[in-house]
Design a protein around this motif. Structure first.
Motif, PDB file in Angstrom:
ATOM      1  N   GLN B 264       0.689  -1.106   0.193  1.00 37.33           N
ATOM      2  CA  GLN B 264      -0.067  -0.045  -0.017  1.00 37.33           C
ATOM      3  C   GLN B 264       0.899   1.246   0.002  1.00 37.33           C
ATOM      4  N   VAL B 265       1.804   1.151   0.812  1.00 34.51           N
ATOM      5  CA  VAL B 265       2.719   2.385   0.781  1.00 34.51           C
ATOM      6  C   VAL B 265       3.339   2.595  -0.519  1.00 34.51           C
ATOM      7  N   TYR B 267       1.992   1.586  -3.412  1.00 32.43           N
ATOM      8  CA  TYR B 267       1.344   2.046  -4.527  1.00 32.43           C
ATOM      9  C   TYR B 267       0.820   3.648  -4.271  1.00 32.43           C
ATOM     10  N   GLY B 268       0.697   3.911  -2.908  1.00 30.35           N
ATOM     11  CA  GLY B 268       0.624   5.329  -2.731  1.00 30.35           C
ATOM     12  C   GLY B 268       1.650   6.196  -3.295  1.00 30.35           C
ATOM     13  N   LEU B 269       2.967   5.882  -2.764  1.00 27.83           N
ATOM     14  CA  LEU B 269       3.966   6.789  -3.300  1.00 27.83           C
ATOM     15  C   LEU B 269       4.102   6.526  -4.902  1.00 27.83           C
TER      16      LEU B 269
END
Lengths: 295, 288
Positions: B264-265, B267-269
């Motif tokens: 998640q980190v 794909y957020g970044l």
């Protein structure tokens, strides 16, 4: 279980007011930011969660011997700094490049996802309680409605912060600069307003308010990394139905939403709350897209 | 080997979801965050119809596509009145509403308990038993979706859509009913997403509402943006990349539970970095 008609209405009203105050805190910061930058800052919800987790870290993880009010102030400050950091690192460069609202929105969505997962890595994704031994407990009863002391603080904070913001907007130079940027950023820059600095401050203040909301929710019900999503959606809906970018609109919209949600689930399961909130939003967008308070 | 097959099946399901969403986001320029709703409708149609009504996989899939089309048609009418970021917000709302239905209409969907024991599909009288056989079926569906998508985007219909994306007013002046075009592509994309859902339901054999939440829609949107807007191949790449990413993270040495969050980190970044430096995605032809 049969709950008599007369008993439930005061409690429903109390719950509506409490929910309204929480949504108002989110909507106030959200609207402040939207007013100056004109995009939906979806990271706002995760920023609120950051504030709550900062307090959690202070009180539980490190068990620092600080007063609970000091801890909350630090939590709000942390949220503010994170909001400001997002503005400096992501939104400002995008604005310089004349990126569209959609690009800014998707970038904030990315920031939201990353922040939320980052919190989960640091503090696990479990639901945790925020209250501490020095915390506030107990409840009061008004006309048969039970309101905990935490919830009294929530309502007070909602109204107080609204009043402070209204004062700042009306009587300070900063407030006038913000409203100038709201009207037209280009013109504001031309007349000598340092728009980047003002917008930076707006992000700090708006995010700190979100942090306060997150912290209060934490004391009221508890914290989990995904708490930001719900707060964000409700805050966004509140500001849109109230009139996006308008200070009083967001406040009013928050209470309209609080009442709609809590009376909406009078006869049906509470799980429908979110769906009700969005139905209210869509109806408002179709019937009165400019919100309750027209600009 | 079995695990590689699993990753391949998941990649093809997400490729279907990605390609179909790309038709809406990339070609029609509508930032839709509702895709998981249609994905879920397809999955629930197969789950409910095969488990308790004795339908076969293909019959149930067809009904699921019809349901998704109906839902998309209705959603399209309402959301067609909005543009840009408001459109995105309204589509958020529809995802939440459909999710609430999955969760709360327990008499039909069994709510949070989910639907277990969904049978594997039967192709020409032959029951699919192994994952390898399922992979063939999934690839067949992916190729079909790919063909449909390519056909749409190269047809005159697809060119009109791109025109609407670039300058809707101009197209309206030329006499195109632009709202109808947008609604049609939205319905087609929803039907394809429902296919992805029915594959998922029969492959995993258990579904519950949490798979079809708003986060899933955001995930699908991320893979479309990463692969590239208005590029069908890009979505396939995006799907494979995002399915393999947790494995790469695990390979690097993150423990599994942290690897899920790291995904998640990541794909957020990735979304943030793409917006900053490459708003059209890896192979995209259109910038948001």
């Amino acid at each position: 279980m049969y709950i008599p008609y007369v008993d439930i209405v005061p409690q429903l009203i109390a719950n509506s007011v409490i929910a309204g105050a929480i949504y108002a805190l989110i909507a106030l910061g959200f609207n402040l930011i939207y007013g100056t930058t004109k995009f939906f800052n979806l990271a706002h919800g995760a920023v609120a969660a950051c504030g709550a987790y900062a307090v959690f870290a202070i009180l539980k993880t490190f068990a620092l011997p600080v007063n609970i009010v000091v801890a909350c102030a630090i939590g709000a400050f942390v949220a503010g700094i994170i909001g400001y950091g997002l503005e400096r690192l992501i939104y400002r460069p995008l604005r310089r490049r004349k990126a569209s609202n959609m690009v800014l929105m998707v970038a904030s969505l990315g920031a939201f996802t990353a922040l939320q997962a980052f919190i989960a890595i640091l503090f696990t994704s479990q639901f945790q309680a925020l209250e501490s031994s020095g915390g506030i407990s107990g409840a009061i009863e008004i006309y048969g409605a039970i309101i905990t002391h935490t919830q009294v603080v929530i309502i007070t904070c909602g109204i107080a912060i609204m009043a402070i913001l209204a004062f700042i907007a009306k009587y300070t130079l900063f407030g006038k600069a913000v409203s100038a940027i709201k009207d037209d950023e280009e013109v504001a820059r031309m007349v000598g307003i340092d728009t980047d600095r003002i917008i930076g401050k707006v992000f700090f203040i708006g995010s700190a308010i979100a942090g306060v909301a997150g912290i209060l929710i934490g004391f009221d019900t508890g914290i989990e990394p995904t708490m930001g999503m719900n707060l964000l959606l409700k805050g966004t809906i509140a500001s849109i139905i109230g009139g996006v970018g308008s200070l009083y609109g967001g406040f009013l919209g928050a209470f309209v939403l609080g009442f709609a949600e809590n009376f909406g689930i009078w006869k049906i399961s509470g799980e429908w709350k979110d769906a009700i909130a969005f139905v209210v939003l869509i109806v408002f967008l179709l019937v009165r897209p400019e919100g309750i308070i027209k600009k | 080997m079995e695990y590689l097959i699993h990753l391949a099946v998941m990649s093809s399901i997400y490729a279907i979801l990605g390609m179909s969403l790309n038709l809406v986001v990339g070609y029609a320029g509508l930032l839709s965050v509702t895709h998981a709703a249609f994905y879920g409708i397809g999955a629930y149609a197969v789950g409910i119809l095969t488990v308790s009504h004795g339908y076969g996989f293909f019959g149930a899939t067809a009904i699921g596509m019809a349901c998704a089309a109906l839902a998309a048609w209705f959603i399209g009418i309402v959301s067609g009145r909005f543009k840009g970021d408001y459109y995105a917000l309204v589509s958020f709302g529809f995802n939440i509403i459909v999710f609430s239905i999955f969760l709360n209409v327990q008499s039909v969907t069994r709510g949070p308990l989910g639907i277990p024991g969904i049978p594997k599909p039967e192709v020409f009288g032959m029951l699919i038993r192994s994952n390898a056989q399922f992979l063939l079926l999934a690839i067949a569906f992916t190729l079909a979706t790919y063909a449909v998508s390519q056909w749409i985007v190269t047809s005159s219909f697809g060119r009109t859509l791109k025109g609407i994306r670039e300058d809707e007013d101009a197209l309206r002046v030329f006499g195109y009913d632009t709202a109808r075009y947008k609604r049609i592509i939205f319905v087609i994309a929803a039907m394809l997403a429902a296919v992805g859902g029915s594959l998922f339901a029969s492959y995993i054999s258990y579904i519950d509402p949490s798979t079809f939440s708003l986060n899933e829609s955001i995930f699908i949107l991320s893979l479309v943006i990463l692969g590239g807007l208005a590029n069908v191949n890009g979505s396939v790449f995006g799907a494979i990349f995002f399915i393999l990413l947790p494995e790469i993270l695990r390979f690097v040495g993150f423990p599994p539970d942290i690897a899920a969050q790291m995904r998640q980190v990541a794909y957020g970044l990735i979304l943030v970095l793409l917006m900053l430096y490459r708003p059209q995605g890896m192979f995209g032809e259109y910038k948001l």
